[in-house]
Design a protein around this motif. Structure first.
Motif, PDB file in Angstrom:
ATOM      1  N   UNK A 360       0.836  -1.208   0.000  1.00 54.30           N
ATOM      2  CA  UNK A 360       0.000   0.000   0.000  1.00 54.30           C
ATOM      3  C   UNK A 360       0.869   1.256   0.000  1.00 54.30           C
ATOM      4  N   UNK A 361       1.878   1.292   0.849  1.00 52.36           N
ATOM      5  CA  UNK A 361       2.778   2.449   0.882  1.00 52.36           C
ATOM      6  C   UNK A 361       3.518   2.616  -0.444  1.00 52.36           C
ATOM      7  N   UNK A 372       4.363   8.168   4.723  1.00 51.29           N
ATOM      8  CA  UNK A 372       5.206   7.007   4.435  1.00 51.29           C
ATOM      9  C   UNK A 372       6.377   6.925   5.402  1.00 51.29           C
ATOM     10  N   UNK A 373       7.026   8.047   5.659  1.00 52.08           N
ATOM     11  CA  UNK A 373       8.166   8.070   6.581  1.00 52.08           C
ATOM     12  C   UNK A 373       7.730   7.747   8.012  1.00 52.08           C
ATOM     13  N   UNK A 418      10.570   1.414  -3.729  1.00 51.03           N
ATOM     14  CA  UNK A 418       9.556   2.129  -4.497  1.00 51.03           C
ATOM     15  C   UNK A 418       9.579   3.631  -4.244  1.00 51.03           C
ATOM     16  N   UNK A 419       9.978   4.029  -3.067  1.00 49.50           N
ATOM     17  CA  UNK A 419      10.003   5.452  -2.730  1.00 49.50           C
ATOM     18  C   UNK A 419      11.387   6.059  -2.890  1.00 49.50           C
ATOM     19  N   UNK A 550      -2.303   5.285  -8.856  1.00 49.96           N
ATOM     20  CA  UNK A 550      -1.455   4.103  -8.716  1.00 49.96           C
ATOM     21  C   UNK A 550      -0.027   4.415  -9.158  1.00 49.96           C
ATOM     22  N   UNK A 551       0.946   3.917  -8.423  1.00 52.53           N
ATOM     23  CA  UNK A 551       2.362   4.146  -8.713  1.00 52.53           C
ATOM     24  C   UNK A 551       2.925   2.964  -9.485  1.00 52.53           C
ATOM     25  N   UNK A 552       3.453   3.260 -10.662  1.00 51.64           N
ATOM     26  CA  UNK A 552       4.188   2.255 -11.419  1.00 51.64           C
ATOM     27  C   UNK A 552       5.666   2.359 -11.051  1.00 51.64           C
TER      28      UNK A 552
END
Length: 633
Positions: A360-361, A372-373, A418-419, A550-552
């Motif tokens: 999810x994050x 997120x952090x 991802x981040x 949504x993050x690709x």
């Protein structure tokens, strides 16, 4: 059934004649009274069959309903024969009169009068009405009119008999079309259930549960592998990548039949959530309605979705509604984290919650970096606390005992991957420096160097990309540990892993032969049975609701990566041959994990190492002792 001999014995002066031109010449009052007084039951039986056979005669049905309405007081279920009622409820095709408002109005009035007089008929009546939710494929039928008639009548019957609400849930569940039924039938049924949920707020949770359970059945029976295989064209190539879908692809039916039904039903569910959470005129979020729907969906998620093995798409319902306001997304994360830390949560529950948190994050575009952090900080704190308590005992090599720890460590690594753009590669250099200092304060090097050795049980792709990102940004050094793990692959102790595999396993059975060597050594490429619940959404039509938030995955370090020289590649190959077990064995296994990160080849990690060595870049080992100096804000 009435025999022909019995019919012939009817009195020629009876109140019912069978002449074609005299279908309307019947005296219903006399027929029913004769039956109740045991004078002429054969005539009544003949009339029941007569109505059944002549049901397409609109004039006959109109007269029949009009007369019967005035005889409701004679239809006591304890005395009156049920054959006539059963014909009315179950055998007459009322869809034939979907365009005849007069007959529908007469039928509606009769049902109200009948159920007002005798509430014992309510359950049969509700069953007939809910059955109308199933779309009829006849050309001359106005299905929308029948749906509206059924909805209105159900509301009227509940007003007459409020206790009948419990019957509605049972009937909706029992009459739900099986998953192999036509798409249009299933679409019409779930639409009508959601309309009922909108009207009966106290039944909404139960109706959501029915819909979610049926969606999950289709979802688990149409796996990601089956969907992708069906979407292949004649040349056995994918038509379109998920993140590059054209507008035409967003409306194209799925080739997999079950996936197509799931796609349509998910679209209906998404549209329902959107309509009820936003004002149709102003477009503003209706917070009270949204919050109420969110609570019902979260309860349903906890009860059904969270522990469903093999679900790939239904969980995106929570993903979608949480995108409406940050308070919802934070509440969802808070729910997952509290469930992870709950004393009564078993190891499976903790493991699943950690995977949901990580996915999810990583995938939710609407989650700010501060949230997120903050979540990463909580997970890091838990990991360090676990190492302090269990890092020096004699059971550090017991894999099953520390499954929760390994799952949460992999979750942290996955989110950092991802981040990585927001953490280390933003356009603001001062912000990058602050972020790097913050991540360094988490002392990731202490985690990966602990005796519990979390890198050993991570997925190969996660392990490799995390090692490269942390190495380039001087956060942690993983390569020496990875090399040592490759040379000493120990079997996993204990057998409790079989219990988790019954619920969650990301390995495809077709890969068993490919990974026989790794399994013989006791260590598979996915020892944690890892899965990522918010992997790319594959359904064409309903994807439109997801793709905007949504993050690709995009690997910033692959954009300008130079290729290693042939000598370096030869050196890498010789190093692999010298090791006991070599590098991680198969790219095929990594591709089966269904993440965007699987596009990278096996040797990218070694290439990064060789490029860094060429530049004589020395890793500063003193960067891990700094304290936490920056707040999450």
């Amino acid at each position: 059934m009435v025999s022909s001999i019995q019919i012939m014995k009817l009195n020629t002066n009876s109140s019912l004649t069978s002449s074609k031109n005299s279908d309307l010449n019947f005296n219903l009052t006399k027929i029913i009274d004769s039956f109740l007084n045991d004078e002429n039951k054969y005539e009544f039986d003949f009339f029941v069959q007569f109505i059944k056979q002549k049901q397409s005669n609109s004039e006959l049905i109109s007269k029949f309903l009009s007369d019967l309405r005035h005889l409701v007081d004679r239809l006591d279920p304890s005395k009156f024969d049920q054959n006539l009622i059963n014909v009315i409820f179950y055998e007459i095709k009322w869809s034939l009169y979907s365009k005849n408002k007069t007959i529908l109005s007469l039928f509606s009035e009769f049902l109200v009068d009948l159920n007002s007089a005798y509430t014992s008929y309510v359950q049969k009546c509700l069953g007939m009405l809910i059955k109308m939710f199933l779309l009829t494929k006849e050309n001359d039928v106005d299905n929308e009119a029948m749906f509206l008639f059924a909805q209105n009548m159900i509301q009227n019957l509940v007003k007459i008999s409020p206790s009948s609400k419990s019957c509605i849930i049972k009937l909706c569940d029992s009459m739900y079309p099986y998953m192999i039924k036509d798409t249009v039938i299933q679409e019409s049924y779930i639409k009508n259930l959601l309309k009922l949920a909108d009207y009966f707020k106290d039944l909404r949770l139960n109706l959501f549960e029915i819909c979610i359970q049926k969606l999950l059945k289709i979802d688990v029976n149409s796996t990601r592998e089956q969907i992708l295989e069906a979407e292949m064209n004649n040349d056995e190539q994918l038509l379109t990548e998920v993140n590059e879908a054209s507008n035409e692809d967003l409306t194209r039916p799925m080739k997999h039949p079950l996936a197509d039904r799931l796609d349509v039903k998910m679209t209906v569910f998404f549209e329902f959530i959107k309509e009820k959470c936003f004002d149709s005129k102003s477009g503003q979020l209706n917070w009270d309605s949204c919050k109420s729907i969110y609570k019902d969906l979260l309860f349903t998620f906890d009860k059904y979705i969270l522990f469903t093995y093999g679900s790939s798409h239904v969980q995106f319902i929570m993903f979608y509604i949480c995108s409406f306001r940050s308070m919802l997304s934070e509440g969802f994360l808070d729910y997952l984290w509290k469930k992870f830390n709950a004393i009564n949560s078993c190891a499976i529950t903790k493991q699943v919650c950690s995977y949901y948190i990580g996915s999810y994050l990583a995938r939710a575009k609407y989650i700010p970096i501060t949230t997120c952090l903050a979540t990463l900080q909580l997970m890091i704190k838990w990991i360090h606390s676990y190492i302090e308590k269990n890092g020096n005992n004699s059971n550090t090599l017991n894999f099953d005992m520390h499954r929760t720890f390994y799952a949460l460590c992999q979750t942290v690594f996955y989110v950092i991957i991802f981040r990585n753009r927001q953490l280390f590669n933003s356009n603001d250099s001062s912000q990058n420096s602050k972020m790097i200092d913050l991540v360094k304060s988490w002392k990731l090097n202490e985690i990966i160097n602990s005796r519990l050795n979390p890198l050993k049980y991570c997925l190969p792709t996660v392990r490799k990309k995390f090692a490269r990102i942390t190495y380039i940004n001087q956060i942690a050094y993983c390569y020496s540990i990875i090399d040592a793990n490759n040379r000493t692959s120990l079997p996993i102790t204990g057998q409790s892993s079989l219990n988790i595999k019954m619920f969650f396993s990301n390995q495809n059975e077709s890969l068993d032969s490919k990974n026989s060597d790794s399994k013989k050594s006791g260590l598979s490429d996915n020892p944690l049975d890892s899965f990522f619940p918010f992997d790319p959404y594959l359904l064409n039509r309903s994807r439109n609701y997801i793709q905007k938030c949504y993050v690709e995955f995009k690997d910033v370090y692959d954009e300008n990566m130079e290729e290693s020289s042939e000598e370096d590649e030869d050196d890498d190959e010789s190093d692999d041959e010298d090791s006991d077990n070599g590098e991680d064995l198969s790219t095929d296994e990594e591709q089966s994990e269904e993440t965007d990160m699987d596009e990278e080849s096996e040797d990218n990690t070694e290439k990064t190492r060789m490029e860094t060595k060429k530049k004589d870049f020395r890793f500063n080992t003193n960067l891990y002792d700094s304290d936490f100096e920056n707040s999450m804000d």
